[in-house]
Design a protein around this motif. Structure first.
Motif, PDB file in Angstrom:
ATOM      1  N   ARG A  39       0.950  -6.865 -19.126  1.00 19.48           N
ATOM      2  CA  ARG A  39       2.013  -6.108 -18.528  1.00 19.48           C
ATOM      3  C   ARG A  39       1.408  -4.534 -17.927  1.00 19.48           C
ATOM      4  N   TYR A  40       0.602  -3.994 -19.031  1.00 20.04           N
ATOM      5  CA  TYR A  40       0.334  -2.643 -18.820  1.00 20.04           C
ATOM      6  C   TYR A  40      -0.778  -2.516 -17.500  1.00 20.04           C
ATOM      7  N   LEU A  41      -1.556  -3.615 -17.227  1.00 27.21           N
ATOM      8  CA  LEU A  41      -2.231  -3.528 -16.061  1.00 27.21           C
ATOM      9  C   LEU A  41      -1.583  -3.676 -14.786  1.00 27.21           C
ATOM     10  N   CYS A  42      -0.279  -4.499 -14.821  1.00 23.81           N
ATOM     11  CA  CYS A  42       0.485  -4.329 -13.720  1.00 23.81           C
ATOM     12  C   CYS A  42       0.964  -2.783 -13.175  1.00 23.81           C
ATOM     13  N   PHE A  43       1.262  -1.976 -14.442  1.00 26.95           N
ATOM     14  CA  PHE A  43       1.617  -0.803 -14.257  1.00 26.95           C
ATOM     15  C   PHE A  43       0.548   0.017 -13.798  1.00 26.95           C
ATOM     16  N   ALA A  44      -0.785  -0.234 -14.203  1.00 26.76           N
ATOM     17  CA  ALA A  44      -1.870   0.481 -13.592  1.00 26.76           C
ATOM     18  C   ALA A  44      -2.048   0.253 -12.132  1.00 26.76           C
ATOM     19  N   ILE A  45      -1.637  -1.088 -11.713  1.00 26.08           N
ATOM     20  CA  ILE A  45      -1.832  -1.288 -10.184  1.00 26.08           C
ATOM     21  C   ILE A  45      -0.711  -0.441  -9.309  1.00 26.08           C
ATOM     22  N   VAL A  46       0.495  -0.276  -9.878  1.00 25.11           N
ATOM     23  CA  VAL A  46       1.490   0.609  -9.303  1.00 25.11           C
ATOM     24  C   VAL A  46       0.837   2.138  -9.232  1.00 25.11           C
ATOM     25  N   ALA A  47       0.133   2.351 -10.264  1.00 21.56           N
ATOM     26  CA  ALA A  47      -0.321   3.759 -10.622  1.00 21.56           C
ATOM     27  C   ALA A  47      -1.574   4.130  -9.654  1.00 21.56           C
ATOM     28  N   VAL A  48      -2.238   3.196  -9.169  1.00 20.74           N
ATOM     29  CA  VAL A  48      -3.380   3.299  -8.028  1.00 20.74           C
ATOM     30  C   VAL A  48      -2.537   3.549  -6.888  1.00 20.74           C
ATOM     31  N   GLY A  49      -1.376   2.732  -6.476  1.00 19.35           N
ATOM     32  CA  GLY A  49      -0.781   3.316  -5.139  1.00 19.35           C
ATOM     33  C   GLY A  49      -0.253   4.570  -5.200  1.00 19.35           C
ATOM     34  N   ILE A  50       0.198   4.834  -6.377  1.00 16.56           N
ATOM     35  CA  ILE A  50       0.742   6.327  -6.565  1.00 16.56           C
ATOM     36  C   ILE A  50      -0.360   7.588  -6.219  1.00 16.56           C
ATOM     37  N   ALA A  51      -1.385   7.274  -6.918  1.00 16.98           N
ATOM     38  CA  ALA A  51      -2.567   8.118  -6.729  1.00 16.98           C
ATOM     39  C   ALA A  51      -2.954   8.048  -5.199  1.00 16.98           C
ATOM     40  N   LEU A  52      -2.852   6.966  -4.446  1.00 17.17           N
ATOM     41  CA  LEU A  52      -2.862   7.101  -2.935  1.00 17.17           C
ATOM     42  C   LEU A  52      -2.130   7.852  -2.151  1.00 17.17           C
ATOM     43  N   ALA A  53      -0.763   7.595  -2.505  1.00 17.02           N
ATOM     44  CA  ALA A  53       0.211   8.578  -1.906  1.00 17.02           C
ATOM     45  C   ALA A  53       0.701   9.896  -2.480  1.00 17.02           C
ATOM     46  N   TRP A  54       0.402   9.961  -3.564  1.00 16.62           N
ATOM     47  CA  TRP A  54       0.699  11.579  -4.210  1.00 16.62           C
ATOM     48  C   TRP A  54      -0.304  12.206  -4.350  1.00 16.62           C
ATOM     49  N   GLY A  55      -1.561  11.647  -5.044  1.00 15.23           N
ATOM     50  CA  GLY A  55      -2.596  12.389  -5.330  1.00 15.23           C
ATOM     51  C   GLY A  55      -3.518  12.535  -3.888  1.00 15.23           C
ATOM     52  N   ARG A  56      -3.621  11.653  -3.178  1.00 10.96           N
ATOM     53  CA  ARG A  56      -4.367  12.026  -1.905  1.00 10.96           C
ATOM     54  C   ARG A  56      -3.255  12.538  -0.757  1.00 10.96           C
ATOM     55  N   GLY A  57      -2.258  11.932  -0.799  1.00 10.08           N
ATOM     56  CA  GLY A  57      -1.178  12.041   0.490  1.00 10.08           C
ATOM     57  C   GLY A  57      -0.260  13.250   0.317  1.00 10.08           C
ATOM     58  N   GLY A  58      -0.135  13.638  -1.083  1.00 10.35           N
ATOM     59  CA  GLY A  58       0.873  14.710  -1.386  1.00 10.35           C
ATOM     60  C   GLY A  58       2.313  14.270  -1.307  1.00 10.35           C
ATOM     61  N   MET A  59       2.612  12.895  -1.402  1.00 10.30           N
ATOM     62  CA  MET A  59       4.051  12.352  -1.273  1.00 10.30           C
ATOM     63  C   MET A  59       4.359  12.002  -2.639  1.00 10.30           C
ATOM     64  N   LEU A  60       5.311  12.909  -3.411  1.00 12.77           N
ATOM     65  CA  LEU A  60       5.873  12.579  -4.667  1.00 12.77           C
ATOM     66  C   LEU A  60       6.799  11.221  -4.542  1.00 12.77           C
ATOM     67  N   THR A  61       6.282  10.088  -4.777  1.00 16.04           N
ATOM     68  CA  THR A  61       7.086   8.723  -4.744  1.00 16.04           C
ATOM     69  C   THR A  61       7.960   8.662  -5.986  1.00 16.04           C
ATOM     70  N   LEU A  62       9.014   8.810  -6.321  1.00 13.25           N
ATOM     71  CA  LEU A  62       9.768   8.696  -7.346  1.00 13.25           C
ATOM     72  C   LEU A  62      10.580   7.360  -7.090  1.00 13.25           C
ATOM     73  N   GLY A  63      10.343   6.402  -6.244  1.00 12.06           N
ATOM     74  CA  GLY A  63      11.114   5.333  -5.960  1.00 12.06           C
ATOM     75  C   GLY A  63      10.193   4.050  -5.872  1.00 12.06           C
ATOM     76  N   GLN A  64       8.971   4.002  -6.780  1.00 14.20           N
ATOM     77  CA  GLN A  64       8.255   2.854  -6.401  1.00 14.20           C
ATOM     78  C   GLN A  64       8.973   1.744  -7.061  1.00 14.20           C
ATOM     79  N   GLY A  65       9.938   2.007  -7.777  1.00 16.81           N
ATOM     80  CA  GLY A  65      10.626   0.917  -8.505  1.00 16.81           C
ATOM     81  C   GLY A  65      11.090   0.006  -7.459  1.00 16.81           C
ATOM     82  N   LEU A  66      11.513   0.305  -6.336  1.00 15.75           N
ATOM     83  CA  LEU A  66      12.167  -0.456  -5.273  1.00 15.75           C
ATOM     84  C   LEU A  66      11.150  -1.369  -4.787  1.00 15.75           C
ATOM     85  N   PHE A  67       9.849  -1.059  -4.521  1.00  9.80           N
ATOM     86  CA  PHE A  67       8.914  -1.779  -3.947  1.00  9.80           C
ATOM     87  C   PHE A  67       8.276  -2.885  -5.167  1.00  9.80           C
ATOM     88  N   PHE A  68       8.384  -2.332  -6.203  1.00 10.37           N
ATOM     89  CA  PHE A  68       8.014  -3.343  -7.504  1.00 10.37           C
ATOM     90  C   PHE A  68       8.999  -4.475  -7.798  1.00 10.37           C
TER      91      PHE A  68
END
Length: 353
Positions: A39-68
């Motif tokens: 279960r934790y590893l599934c959350f880690a996969i989401v976090a990698v996507g956040i690192a791409l969109a927010w960490g690299r792209g500067g887009m604070l994605t507070l709605g990843q639950g929609l895609f999850f």
């Protein structure tokens, strides 16, 4: 020389992570703890996507639950139909009075290939549509974050209101099989864990290559100065749209893997609170670092499970306090702690006596 050393260290870290996930964890953890780690590893996969969109792209994605949720429900719908058998409807539809007829939009999910494709296509197509409408209007910062969060909340409310076709607040649960494998068998549960661990490693490797590519550098340039990038002839909206769409695909993939690992998908797992928790994990670990974001997500999820058992009423305050402390004192997350200490050491050594 520095680039070669960095590459060697990265490969060594990747090999160590693979050894821990595929050899050490299954050997030392019980079946219950291993399912929690999945279960934790599934959350880690989401976090990698956040690192791409927010960490690299500067887009604070507070709605990843929609895609999850889109990926999770796509997988859950197929598993429920597979359990029901050819021509039958899922058990909850009979319970909630849908008349014993399967909705037309459920029918394609009987096909496993369609369901597997939908796990990625639905979240990515939704993100592409949202991004096309929003990013071209130069919506960014807090406005983009609030909008993405509102969409996650709206999706959760929609699912709750369609009890006869989505399970309502209870969601979809009680899955018996996973593409022909009985989930009641502990060996098959371990197989699901290995699939999730392998997916996380693959996502980390692919995203790292993306970070080091020309596109990764362009994404950083857009994050730091959109106007300069536009002056050079690039469209910042397209650059950010690609990152946002890819991060949505990762979240959808994580949601799909979450379903057989945990055995449930419901509105409570995809609304505002889970979306914020995804971001908190990435921020605490370090949103600019793939390893930091993944480890942060795992650590926060583990802490929530452990501390909420001991302090159920205080966990939320502890989580909020930890997030505030990290953002205030260590904006780059725990991953930046080493760089900060090295920088301070260099300054100290360079200071004349």
């Amino acid at each position: 020389m520095t680039d070669t050393r960095s590459r060697v260290l990265t490969l060594a870290g990747f090999a160590l992570t693979a050894a821990l996930l595929f050899a050490v964890a299954p050997a030392v953890l019980s079946d219950f703890r291993l399912s929690l780690l999945a279960r934790y590893l599934c959350f880690a996969i989401v976090a990698v996507g956040i690192a791409l969109a927010w960490g690299r792209g500067g887009m604070l994605t507070l709605g990843q639950g929609l895609f999850f949720g889109l990926g999770g429900y796509a997988m859950a719908m197929h598993l429920k139909l597979a359990d029901a058998g050819p021509g039958a409807v899922p058990d909850f539809m009979l319970l909630y009075g849908s008349g014993g007829e399967l909705p037309w939009w459920w029918e394609p999910f009987r096909n496993p290939l369609f369901a597997l494709a939908a796990v990625l296509v639905l979240p990515m197509a939704t993100a592409a549509l949202i991004g096309f409408l929003v990013l071209r209007r130069r919506v960014r910062g807090a406005y983009f974050a609030i909008l993405s969060q509102a969409l996650a909340a709206a999706f959760a409310i929609l699912l709750i209101g369609q009890q006869a076709t989505t399970g309502g607040t209870n969601g979809l649960t009680n899955f018996q099989g996973f593409f022909g494998f009985a989930l009641a068998d502990p060996l098959n549960k371990r197989m699901v864990y290995f699939v999730i661990a392998g997916t996380l490693l693959a996502v980390l490797l692919i995203t790292r290559q993306l970070f080091r590519s020309r596109y990764g550098e362009l994404l950083v340039a857009v994050r730091d100065s959109e106007e300069r990038v536009r002056f050079l002839g690039y469209d910042p909206a397209r650059v950010k749209l690609a990152a946002y769409t890819l991060s949505a695909g990762m979240a959808g993939l994580a949601g799909a893997l979450f379903v057989p690992a945990v055995g449930i998908i419901s509105p409570a797992l995809i609304g505002i609170v889970p979306s914020i928790q995804f971001v908190i994990g990435a921020a605490i670990g370090g949103r600019a670092s793939l390893a930091g974001a993944a480890l942060g997500a795992i650590a926060v999820a583990w802490a929530q499970t452990t501390l909420s058992e001991e302090f159920p009423a205080a966990w939320t305050y502890f989580q909020a306090g930890l997030f505030i402390v990290v953002i205030a004192l260590l904006p780059g997350g725990l991953a930046s702690l080493r760089q900060l200490l090295t920088r301070r050491r260099t300054r100290t050594e360079g200071t004349p006596a």
